[in-house]
Design a protein around this motif. Structure first.
Motif: not given
Length: 270
Positions: A244-264
């Protein structure tokens, strides 16, 4: 690879519950035919015929009027009982395992032996959803890391209550969930943007299963093809927690902060 005779012997044993019951009874202790007749509720003729089949396969021997399991017969018994256990486990965890495999989660097979499963049923179709909400509400201030392919009022309210009790929540969603959240759950989205105790990431790739980590517990939520939560698996086993921790790390690395997505998104509209 098993020989043809091995397949034939396996079919012989599995072909009759009475045969299995007799081998099981003899594995516990040697017995005479009359004792077996009472133990397995079969006629003496049936018992004698099955014992002859076992002797032919050298699974049992007769000594001083009683039948004893041989070492090979004991191994056959143990292997068959193990197969029955695996089939029972497949029946209990089949939907969970199938939904995770469909989502490409690569869940460790050994982990299925380690946890508790809550599954939705026809009688209780919301059992999995209710269990996730209950877990969020009972973390009592523990920090939470989570992944969710859906957004619901129940999830939002439970997460808000956990934050109010002192928890910090890190959540990963995909863009479809974000669009739904903005359109239908504006206040919750606003809080996710403004509350320092909530950190939301947005994955560019679709998310098809859920994760929930707090303290030493890992929870995995399997969803069906319509994104309905069907099973919740909870475990403290190191293999599952590490996965679970490995999956969380992998998903986090490929994601963008919500604030940045909203600003974009705002910049694009302008």
């Amino acid at each position: 690879m098993a020989s043809d005779s091995g397949h034939d012997d396996a079919r012989y044993l599995a072909g009759s519950p009475v045969r299995v019951a007799i081998l099981r009874a003899l594995d516990r202790k040697p017995r005479r035919p009359a004792s077996l007749t009472d133990a397995v509720d079969a006629t003496r003729t049936t018992v004698q015929r099955i014992l002859a089949g076992f002797r032919e396969r050298r699974w049992v021997v007769k000594r001083e009027g009683a039948y004893h399991v041989t070492p090979t017969g004991e191994r056959v018994h143990d292997a068959y009982e193990g197969l029955l256990s695996e089939i029972d486990r497949a029946d209990r965890y089949g939907r969970f395992a199938a939904d995770l495999e469909r989502a490409g989660a690569d869940f460790p097979a050994a982990g299925l032996e380690t946890g508790d499963l809550t599954a939705a049923t026809d009688r209780d179709p919301l059992a999995a959803l209710d269990r996730v909400v209950e877990l969020i509400r009972t973390t009592r201030g523990s920090d939470i890391r989570a992944v969710s392919p859906i957004v619901t009022t129940q999830y939002n309210e439970a997460a808000g209550a956990a934050i109010d009790e002192g928890a910090e929540i890190e959540l990963i969603i995909d863009r479809e969930v974000l669009q739904t959240s903005i359109a239908e759950f504006g206040p919750a989205t606003d809080r996710a943007l403004s509350d320092e105790r909530a950190t939301v990431y947005v994955s560019a790739d679709p998310i098809e299963y859920g994760l929930f980590r707090y303290d030493d517990v890992a929870c995995v939520v399997a969803y069906d093809e319509h994104n309905n939560p069907r099973c919740v698996f909870e475990s403290t086993d190191e293999t599952v927690v590490r996965w679970a921790d490995d999956r969380l790390e992998t998903l986090t690395e490929g994601a963008t902060l919500l604030s940045a997505v909203v600003q974009e998104s705002s910049a694009t509209r302008e």
